[in-house]
Design an enzyme around this catalytic site. Structure first.
Site, PDB file in Angstrom:
ATOM      1  N   GLY A  44       0.940  -1.169   0.106  1.00  0.00           N
ATOM      2  CA  GLY A  44      -0.099  -0.032   0.143  1.00  0.00           C
ATOM      3  C   GLY A  44       0.676   1.220  -0.028  1.00  0.00           C
ATOM      4  O   GLY A  44       0.459   2.346  -0.642  1.00  0.00           O
ATOM      5  N   CYS A  45       1.869   1.371   0.634  1.00  0.00           N
ATOM      6  CA  CYS A  45       2.741   2.399   0.851  1.00  0.00           C
ATOM      7  C   CYS A  45       3.475   2.781  -0.522  1.00  0.00           C
ATOM      8  O   CYS A  45       3.699   3.921  -0.743  1.00  0.00           O
ATOM      9  CB  CYS A  45       3.795   2.135   2.028  1.00  0.00           C
ATOM     10  SG  CYS A  45       2.848   2.136   3.660  1.00  0.00           S
ATOM     11  N   THR A  46       3.871   1.679  -1.050  1.00  0.00           N
ATOM     12  CA  THR A  46       4.471   1.697  -2.543  1.00  0.00           C
ATOM     13  C   THR A  46       3.545   2.214  -3.393  1.00  0.00           C
ATOM     14  O   THR A  46       3.968   3.267  -4.187  1.00  0.00           O
ATOM     15  CB  THR A  46       5.151   0.392  -2.790  1.00  0.00           C
ATOM     16  OG1 THR A  46       6.068   0.125  -1.882  1.00  0.00           O
ATOM     17  CG2 THR A  46       5.904   0.507  -4.231  1.00  0.00           C
ATOM     18  N   ALA A  49       3.260   6.300  -2.584  1.00  0.00           N
ATOM     19  CA  ALA A  49       4.305   6.860  -2.996  1.00  0.00           C
ATOM     20  C   ALA A  49       4.517   7.046  -4.536  1.00  0.00           C
ATOM     21  O   ALA A  49       4.674   7.959  -5.080  1.00  0.00           O
ATOM     22  CB  ALA A  49       5.515   6.109  -2.345  1.00  0.00           C
TER      23      ALA A  49
END
Length: 153
Positions: A44-46, A49
């Site tokens: 999710g963070c990738t 970003a």
């Protein structure tokens, strides 16, 4: 304390991806997209970003800068930035003080569990030119986060 639209953005100073120290005061006079995320190089963070990376030019064209904040250290941020060619700084909030000031640490059962693991909740603050909270995105759509931000700038 939960921040709300119109509140002054809490000031902070911290190390970024390149090891330099930045502070919120240096962003006064322009808009800032300050987003908190749980951990570098997770799915999710990738997605979040990379969405911001892919639309960074459009966000800058609307007078805003981007800062990502998580509790990983500068070395982790450098690896994450290099792997995905991120074009904005990541802030190393290793003690969670920035996250606590913005209410991005703890909150609810899941938030408390994440806090115990040293991770911030996923939340985005759009800060206006005068250093006040203009918008809060409580539950960002990771894959389309930049589009959410652009609608509010």
């Amino acid at each position: 304390m939960k921040l709300k639209t119109g509140d002054p953005a809490p000031m902070f100073s911290a190390a970024t991806t390149d090891g330099s120290t930045i502070n919120l005061a240096s962003y006064l006079g322009k808009k800032l997209v300050l987003y908190f995320y749980p951990m570098d190089d997770t799915p999710g963070c990738t997605k979040q970003a990379c969405s911001l990376r892919d639309h960074c030019g459009e966000i800058r064209d609307r007078g805003a800068a981007i800062l990502g904040v998580s509790t990983q250290d500068v070395g982790s941020h450098q690896q994450f930035t290099a792997k995905y060619q991120l074009n904005f700084p990541l802030v190393a909030d290793t003690d969670g003080s920035i996250g606590r000031a913005y209410g991005a640490m703890g909150g609810g059962f899941v938030g408390a569990a994440m806090n115990l693991m040293g991770m911030a909740n996923r939340i985005t603050f759009i800060i206006d030119e005068n250093g006040h909270i203009a918008h809060i995105i409580d539950q960002p759509d990771c894959a389309h986060h930049a589009e959410e931000v652009l609608k509010l700038l």
